[in-house]
Design a protein around this motif. Structure first.
Motif, PDB file in Angstrom:
ATOM      1  N   LEU A  57      72.053  30.525 -64.599  1.00 53.59           N
ATOM      2  CA  LEU A  57      72.134  29.251 -65.302  1.00 53.59           C
ATOM      3  C   LEU A  57      72.274  28.091 -64.330  1.00 53.59           C
ATOM      4  O   LEU A  57      71.784  26.989 -64.590  1.00 53.59           O
ATOM      5  CB  LEU A  57      73.315  29.265 -66.273  1.00 53.59           C
ATOM      6  CG  LEU A  57      73.242  30.301 -67.401  1.00 53.59           C
ATOM      7  CD1 LEU A  57      74.480  30.221 -68.268  1.00 53.59           C
ATOM      8  CD2 LEU A  57      71.983  30.071 -68.232  1.00 53.59           C
ATOM      9  N   LEU A  58      72.952  28.317 -63.198  1.00 49.66           N
ATOM     10  CA  LEU A  58      73.147  27.231 -62.241  1.00 49.66           C
ATOM     11  C   LEU A  58      71.853  26.887 -61.504  1.00 49.66           C
ATOM     12  O   LEU A  58      71.513  25.719 -61.333  1.00 49.66           O
ATOM     13  CB  LEU A  58      74.238  27.613 -61.244  1.00 49.66           C
ATOM     14  CG  LEU A  58      75.679  27.696 -61.820  1.00 49.66           C
ATOM     15  CD1 LEU A  58      76.633  28.181 -60.748  1.00 49.66           C
ATOM     16  CD2 LEU A  58      76.122  26.345 -62.349  1.00 49.66           C
ATOM     17  N   LEU A  59      71.151  27.901 -61.013  1.00 49.26           N
ATOM     18  CA  LEU A  59      69.963  27.678 -60.179  1.00 49.26           C
ATOM     19  C   LEU A  59      68.652  27.853 -60.929  1.00 49.26           C
ATOM     20  O   LEU A  59      67.591  27.624 -60.355  1.00 49.26           O
ATOM     21  CB  LEU A  59      69.991  28.623 -58.981  1.00 49.26           C
ATOM     22  CG  LEU A  59      71.260  28.555 -58.100  1.00 49.26           C
ATOM     23  CD1 LEU A  59      71.167  29.562 -56.982  1.00 49.26           C
ATOM     24  CD2 LEU A  59      71.432  27.153 -57.533  1.00 49.26           C
ATOM     25  N   ALA A  60      68.733  28.308 -62.157  1.00 48.98           N
ATOM     26  CA  ALA A  60      67.527  28.532 -62.969  1.00 48.98           C
ATOM     27  C   ALA A  60      66.548  29.464 -62.281  1.00 48.98           C
ATOM     28  O   ALA A  60      65.331  29.299 -62.368  1.00 48.98           O
ATOM     29  CB  ALA A  60      66.854  27.188 -63.293  1.00 48.98           C
ATOM     30  N   GLN A  61      67.076  30.462 -61.554  1.00 51.36           N
ATOM     31  CA  GLN A  61      66.220  31.450 -60.900  1.00 51.36           C
ATOM     32  C   GLN A  61      67.036  32.720 -60.692  1.00 51.36           C
ATOM     33  O   GLN A  61      68.261  32.687 -60.621  1.00 51.36           O
ATOM     34  CB  GLN A  61      65.686  30.938 -59.560  1.00 51.36           C
ATOM     35  CG  GLN A  61      66.768  30.589 -58.554  1.00 51.36           C
ATOM     36  CD  GLN A  61      66.203  30.033 -57.280  1.00 51.36           C
ATOM     37  OE1 GLN A  61      65.012  29.821 -57.195  1.00 51.36           O
ATOM     38  NE2 GLN A  61      67.041  29.797 -56.288  1.00 51.36           N
ATOM     39  N   THR A  62      66.322  33.831 -60.591  1.00 46.36           N
ATOM     40  CA  THR A  62      66.960  35.128 -60.401  1.00 46.36           C
ATOM     41  C   THR A  62      66.266  35.873 -59.270  1.00 46.36           C
ATOM     42  O   THR A  62      65.205  35.452 -58.793  1.00 46.36           O
ATOM     43  CB  THR A  62      66.863  35.976 -61.681  1.00 46.36           C
ATOM     44  OG1 THR A  62      65.484  36.210 -61.965  1.00 46.36           O
ATOM     45  CG2 THR A  62      67.520  35.275 -62.845  1.00 46.36           C
ATOM     46  N   LEU A  94      86.093  32.648 -60.439  1.00 49.00           N
ATOM     47  CA  LEU A  94      85.607  33.790 -61.230  1.00 49.00           C
ATOM     48  C   LEU A  94      85.119  33.356 -62.599  1.00 49.00           C
ATOM     49  O   LEU A  94      84.363  34.091 -63.247  1.00 49.00           O
ATOM     50  CB  LEU A  94      86.720  34.829 -61.396  1.00 49.00           C
ATOM     51  CG  LEU A  94      87.238  35.457 -60.091  1.00 49.00           C
ATOM     52  CD1 LEU A  94      88.362  36.423 -60.395  1.00 49.00           C
ATOM     53  CD2 LEU A  94      86.104  36.176 -59.368  1.00 49.00           C
ATOM     54  N   ASP A  95      85.551  32.175 -63.070  1.00 51.86           N
ATOM     55  CA  ASP A  95      85.138  31.687 -64.390  1.00 51.86           C
ATOM     56  C   ASP A  95      83.888  30.816 -64.328  1.00 51.86           C
ATOM     57  O   ASP A  95      83.540  30.166 -65.311  1.00 51.86           O
ATOM     58  CB  ASP A  95      86.280  30.884 -65.021  1.00 51.86           C
ATOM     59  CG  ASP A  95      87.524  31.729 -65.204  1.00 51.86           C
ATOM     60  OD1 ASP A  95      87.355  32.965 -65.360  1.00 51.86           O
ATOM     61  OD2 ASP A  95      88.636  31.180 -65.167  1.00 51.86           O
ATOM     62  N   ALA A  96      83.239  30.717 -63.168  1.00 52.84           N
ATOM     63  CA  ALA A  96      82.030  29.896 -63.038  1.00 52.84           C
ATOM     64  C   ALA A  96      80.888  30.515 -63.818  1.00 52.84           C
ATOM     65  O   ALA A  96      80.833  31.736 -64.005  1.00 52.84           O
ATOM     66  CB  ALA A  96      81.653  29.765 -61.562  1.00 52.84           C
TER      67      ALA A  96
END
Length: 1189
Positions: free
Chosen positions: A992-997, A985-987
């Motif tokens: 920010l991880l994949l640089a895409q939405t 849950l704190d990730a």
């Protein structure tokens, strides 16, 4: 002067009065001049004045056709104005026709709108008549052919302008039929005539010359109404009406229409005329044929002395209903009906229904009935004091028919108490629990009797949730059958054995059974070959038996009724007819809401019956006493019934067990909301308060509902909005007045002065307190007893006159002066017009209500609802009168854009910013969340409202949010405790991880965002929007001549203090900043260090080496550069082709686009990437708009 009728003269007077009233309103000079002109030339007063009025209002031509002139005559063109009344139009039309005729019975008929213009005082504008209207000047009373129940046809005059109900009242008044509300008119069934019957014409009895009587009580002469005693022809018509006619030939009976099924019966009942509309409005014309029938099967008091015609016609309708199988009956009942018909037919040829009686018979019979009532009232109290609830207990055989069953009747011990039957296995088990208890309230009771076979059965159809349960009760003898049959009939009506009608019902059943029983003690019936069995029994029994078999059975039943008189026989026939199970049921084809198949609804005088059209069985029965409400919407032809199911409340120790009110389910809530919407739209009737008054559906609920802290169980009401009784002034009632007959007796010397003869007043007068209207009431203090004394005096005189007239008629009958002239008939001239109008007829002529066009506010038929704004609000189109401002749609009353957009006002500050504007600042969001919570809570059953009780709602919302957060946190902890995974849950977020939405954003060709949210600008690592040194703007917010500065003061010096408006004025005058001089001084003053000098030397050496290497590799790189340019050129051409292909594909509908047409799986080369970058369209490029040129 041309003679005209009284009504036209009244129109002249009305017109002259209108002219005088109008002239009085003119200025004084014009009034004097007009008065002088009128007095000087009285012959042309009317024309001159009408001409002066016509100059004030535009005149137009009105087309009016006169029916008396024939259909080929051209219509008249009348010049009228909109303020001319209907009487004036008639006056102009009569003057223009120049016919000397009685026009009192004529009126205007509006052909396009199918309505009469009977209000002569109304103007054309008020009636809605314009230049395109076509009016017809036609008589209101026209000849009409009426088919009577006995098969005869009358030709008489009827009112075509009044409602059908009033027309039937006038017809019954002529025919001497009391209670005309029992009858109505219906269209006849079309009969297919054969070629041989083309020349055959029906016999008509003409009554067009009979004048209409004014009063409801007919003056009798020679045993008949006075208007029938004028000529032998009318006397023959009255004899036809009051005496049963001989039966027609079998061939004529075979031609009559006979309904073969329930569907045919529904077709007959759809032919009834609408009682609230006139004959002309329903498409009927002169000399059309209609049937006069008894429509409502609830008959009032039948007096053979005054209801001769009524009884005869009712008997004929009942007779033909049985012969044509419109109503079913058993075989023995049919034989009894045939015997009664045979007996009535014989007596009709020799005996009159009205027997001679003395004039005092009325008084004696009234005294006798009064004595019976007084004796009954005296004994009733003693009987009720000592009476206990009676019961019926006996062995009965019960049979419940089921599919594929071979079981027959089984004997049980039955107990009838209140309105239910309980049966046990034996008499010894009667103190235990019954095997079953049958609640008879609302059930159908039908007899199944065969006296010859000793079969006495009772058929019960008991309503149940799945349909009607069929049960048969079989009795042993007639006595047991009559008792249980009477009890079942009372139980179906919700009555017990305590009812006074139980004993009389038992006697009636026993009498009816005795009439059906063969009289073995009587001599054998002799065969009579003259009996026409075809006219005595229905075709079903004619096919079953031969005439030789039917004749003895009819004569056997005749032995039981041979001693009856003519009147008694007719009354007995009607009594047995009313006792049939299917009596008085009218069938109509309906369709329930939500159903796709048609069904049949039977309407009786006490219940509604739902019948399955496919099978013909009774599905459900509803009693009228269980009906709570009924609504009819004639526009959509829909009937809504609210019926309470027959469920007894639970009673414990004398206290009714009421269940706790439950919360509404989602389905009930949805139905409630749909009903509210239908009421607001006018499709459903308005809600009714406790006083029976309609409640406006647009009134908010917190106004109409009773507050929850008073009584939440009460229904909505507006009683608290009306004047309260305790706050109203009390006035004396209308019946209070001073004591009459009290006179003052003045003395010579007053008692208070003389001191002698002191005594109180003879009568203390009351003190009257009257309101404004009471003080000015002309009837104030009137004693109604004075009028009753006058009525009693005239009633005594009327009784004496009737006594003398009865004695005179008796003497004439005894002397033989009356001569029967029934066979002599003289045909009178049909074209001779008789003046049969009267003052009462003129009153009936203008009774119909005339609804204004577009104004009908009856809540049971249609409610006119308009979406009106509150009068205190400013209209949307008046907020900005600029024609270039926001568009206002007058049809939907919507203004979607901001009307103040071109005025420079902030949308947050104005009171109205368009329909599409939604506020997101302040408490708007919290207010919307609270309102949403109120709606959701109200759907779940909590009675909360944002405006009615905001404090309660706010506290409830806060507690809800706290409980919701606690519940979510507790649920989260429970899941994590059981399954683990709290570290995930704190990730960091997925963006920010994949640089895409997954957010979809669509841009225009100029780079503006069309759909979706614009990408947020990335923040730098430095602090932003930090204001220092009293500045209102940040450093770099101002640019001028290549230098940055502060926008608030136009200062070009960083870290300087803000000087505000003064600094702006100074900087506008001095444009050269001193920062440039400082930089030049710093550069000139600061010397270079050794390190800086060494770095500059190294940079120069590197530049020299690079230039040398470049000269050596030029020869080898030229070929590579040429290949790269060629590849880049090919990549650019390929990119242009790809862009064209993409543009063409985007023009094609996405449903017709080839699969994977915009997708390429090959990895691009460096030249293709370079060509893509060169050809890519950048929206943020300032020269992007020039690339396509």
């Amino acid at each position: 002067m041309t003679p005209v009728c009284a009504s036209i003269l009244s129109l002249f007077r009305f017109k002259d009065s209108c002219k005088k009233e109008f002239i009085k309103d003119l200025p004084a000079f014009n009034w004097q001049r007009k008065t002088k002109t009128l007095s000087a030339n009285p012959k042309h007063n009317r024309k001159a004045f009408l001409g002066s009025l016509g100059s004030r209002m535009a005149a137009w031509d009105l087309t009016v056709a006169v029916e008396e002139l024939g259909p080929d005559a051209p219509p008249f063109k009348i010049s009228v104005t909109s303020d001319l009344h209907i009487g004036g139009v008639i006056l102009k039309l009569v003057e223009q026709t120049e016919l000397k005729k009685d026009w009192s019975d004529h009126a205007l008929w509006w052909e396009q709108k199918q309505q009469w213009l009977l209000r002569t005082g109304w103007t054309l504008d008020k009636c809605g008549v314009h230049a395109d209207a076509r009016l017809i000047f036609t008589p209101q009373h026209k000849p009409l052919r009426l088919g009577l129940p006995n098969g005869a046809t009358l030709r008489m005059r009827a009112c075509f302008s009044s409602s059908v109900f009033r027309t039937v009242v006038g017809i019954c008044r002529v025919l001497n039929i009391r209670h005309p509300e029992e009858l109505s008119l219906l269209r006849p069934v079309e009969e297919k005539k054969k070629k041989k019957d083309k020349d055959s014409s029906e016999e008509l009895y003409d009554l067009t010359d009979v004048p209409l009587t004014a009063g409801s009580v007919q003056a009798l002469y020679n045993g008949m109404p006075a208007h029938f005693a004028d000529s032998p022809k009318t006397e023959a018509v009255y004899k036809m009406l009051s005496v049963s006619l001989p039966s027609p030939a079998p061939e004529a009976i075979a031609k009559l229409y006979r309904p073969a099924s329930v569907v045919d019966k529904t077709h007959i009942h759809t032919r009834w005329l609408d009682s609230s509309r006139s004959l002309m409005q329903q498409g009927l014309q002169e000399n059309d044929r209609l049937w006069l029938r008894f429509k409502y099967y609830t008959f009032h008091d039948m007096d053979p002395k005054y209801d001769v015609v009524r009884l005869t016609q009712l008997y004929e309708q009942a007779r033909w209903a049985i012969l044509l199988e419109d109503i079913d009956c058993t075989e023995e009942e049919m034989m009894l009906f045939g015997a009664l018909q045979y007996h009535i037919g014989k007596l009709s040829l020799s005996e009159d229904m009205v027997s001679s009686c003395q004039g005092m018979d009325d008084l004696e019979s009234a005294l006798k009935s009064l004595e019976v009532k007084m004796v009954g009232d005296g004994n009733s109290t003693d009987i009720l004091d000592n009476m206990t609830a009676p019961e019926l207990n006996d062995y009965l055989k019960i049979f419940r028919p089921r599919r594929l069953t071979l079981k027959g009747y089984k004997q049980y011990w039955c107990n009838f108490q209140d309105t239910s039957i309980s049966y046990y296995k034996s008499k010894e088990d009667r103190y235990g629990e019954p095997m079953q208890q049958l609640n008879l309230k609302g059930c159908e009771v039908a007899p199944d009797v065969n006296i010859a076979g000793q079969k006495f059965c009772i058929k019960l159809l008991i309503p149940a949730p799945e349909g009607m349960n069929e049960i048969y009760l079989r009795c042993e003898n007639e006595k047991q059958y009559s008792q249980w049959m009477a009890a079942c009939k009372l139980g179906s009506k919700g009555l017990t054995l305590l009812d006074s009608s139980y004993e009389s019902e038992v006697k009636n059943i026993q009498t009816f059974l005795s009439m059906q029983r063969c009289n073995s003690a009587a001599p054998a019936a002799q065969t009579d070959d003259s009996i026409n069995t075809h006219s005595l029994v229905s075709p079903r029994y004619q096919k079953k038996y031969k005439p030789k078999q039917l004749t003895p059975r009819i004569l056997e039943a005749f032995q039981n009724v041979a001693q009856l008189s003519l009147t008694s026989a007719i009354l007995k026939f009607l009594q047995i007819w009313q006792a049939l199970p299917d009596f008085g049921i009218s069938y109509f084809m309906i369709r329930f809401k939500g159903s796709r198949k048609d069904e049949v609804m039977g309407i009786a005088n006490n219940r509604l019956i739902r019948i399955d059209l496919g099978v013909g069985d009774v599905v459900k029965t509803w009693r009228y006493n269980n009906m709570r409400q009924w609504n009819v919407n004639w526009d959509i032809r829909q009937l809504q019934l609210k019926i309470m199911e027959t469920e007894e409340p639970k009673v414990t120790e004398g206290i009714v067990d009421l269940e706790e009110p439950k919360k509404m389910t989602r389905e009930d809530w949805r139905k409630k909301k749909e009903l509210e919407e239908q009421r607001k739209l006018g499709n459903a009737p308005a809600e009714v308060d406790e006083e029976g008054k309609d409640i406006n559906p647009h009134i908010p609920q917190y106004i109409s509902s009773v507050p929850w802290y008073i009584d939440p169980s009460k229904r909505p009401t507006l009683k608290h909005q009306r004047p309260q009784d305790e706050n109203q002034s009390q006035f004396a009632p209308i019946g209070d007045w001073y004591k009459r007959g009290v006179q003052e007796r003045p003395r010579k010397v007053g008692a208070k002065f003389s001191g002698t003869g002191l005594a109180p007043d003879e009568q203390d007068q009351i003190q009257l307190s009257m309101d404004y209207d009471g003080k000015r009431d002309r009837w104030n203090g009137y004693d109604p007893d004075e009028h009753m004394r006058i009525v009693e005096e005239y009633s005594k005189v009327d009784l004496a006159k009737r006594t003398l007239k009865a004695q005179k008629l008796q003497e004439e009958l005894a002397s033989g002066k009356l001569i029967d002239e029934a066979n002599s008939r003289k045909h009178l001239d049909d074209d001779a017009a008789q003046d049969h109008s009267s003052e009462d007829e003129d009153e009936d002529k203008y009774v119909d209500d005339f609804d204004m066009p577009g104004q009908n506010f009856d809540s049971k038929r249609r409610i006119t609802v308009r979406n009106l704004r509150i009068r205190e609000d400013i209209a949307k189109y008046l907020r900005n009168l600029d024609p270039n401002s926001a568009y206002y749609d007058p049809k939907t009353r919507a203004m979607r854009e901001n009307p103040y957009s071109n005025t420079g006002k902030n949308p947050e500050e104005v009171g109205y910013a368009g329909d599409n504007f939604v506020r997101y600042s302040g408490d708007t969001i919290s207010m919307a969340q609270t309102q949403l919570f109120a709606w959701e809570a109200y759907e779940k059953g909590s009675e909360v409202h944002l405006q009615a009780d905001p404090t309660k709602l706010q506290l409830l919302h806060q507690s809800y949010r706290v409980k919701k957060d606690d519940f979510k946190e507790k649920q989260k902890e429970t899941i994590l405790e059981r399954y683990g995974g709290e570290e995930h849950l704190d990730a960091p977020p997925r963006e920010l991880l994949l640089a895409q939405t997954e957010e979809y954003v669509e841009y225009s060709r100029h780079g503006a965002v069309l759909k979706g949210q614009e990408k947020a600008v990335a923040c730098s690592k430095y602090e932003e929007d930090v204001l220092i040194n009293n500045h209102m703007c940040i450093w770099g917010s101002y640019w001028k001549d290549g230098y940055w500065g502060y926008k608030c003061c136009h200062s070009m010096v960083k870290q300087s203090y803000c000087t505000g408006e003064a600094g702006r004025k100074v900087m506008s005058n001095s444009c050269v900043p001193f920062e440039e001089d400082e930089q030049e001084a710093q550069t000139s003053e600061e010397p270079k260090t050794l390190l800086q000098m060494h770095q500059e030397k190294m940079k120069d050496k590197k530049k020299k080496k690079k230039s040398k290497k470049h000269r050596d590799s030029d020869s080898s790189d030229e070929e590579d550069e040429a290949k790269k340019k060629e590849k880049l050129k090919m990549a650019l051409n390929a990119e242009e082709q790809r862009l064209k292909q993409v543009a063409e594909m985007m023009q094609i509908d996405e449903r017709k686009r080839p699969y994977s047409s915009l997708k390429d799986v090959r990895e691009p080369t460096e030249e293709e990437m370079e060509a893509f970058r060169m050809k890519r369209y950048r929206a943020d490029d300032p020269m992007a708009s020039f690339l396509g040129q």
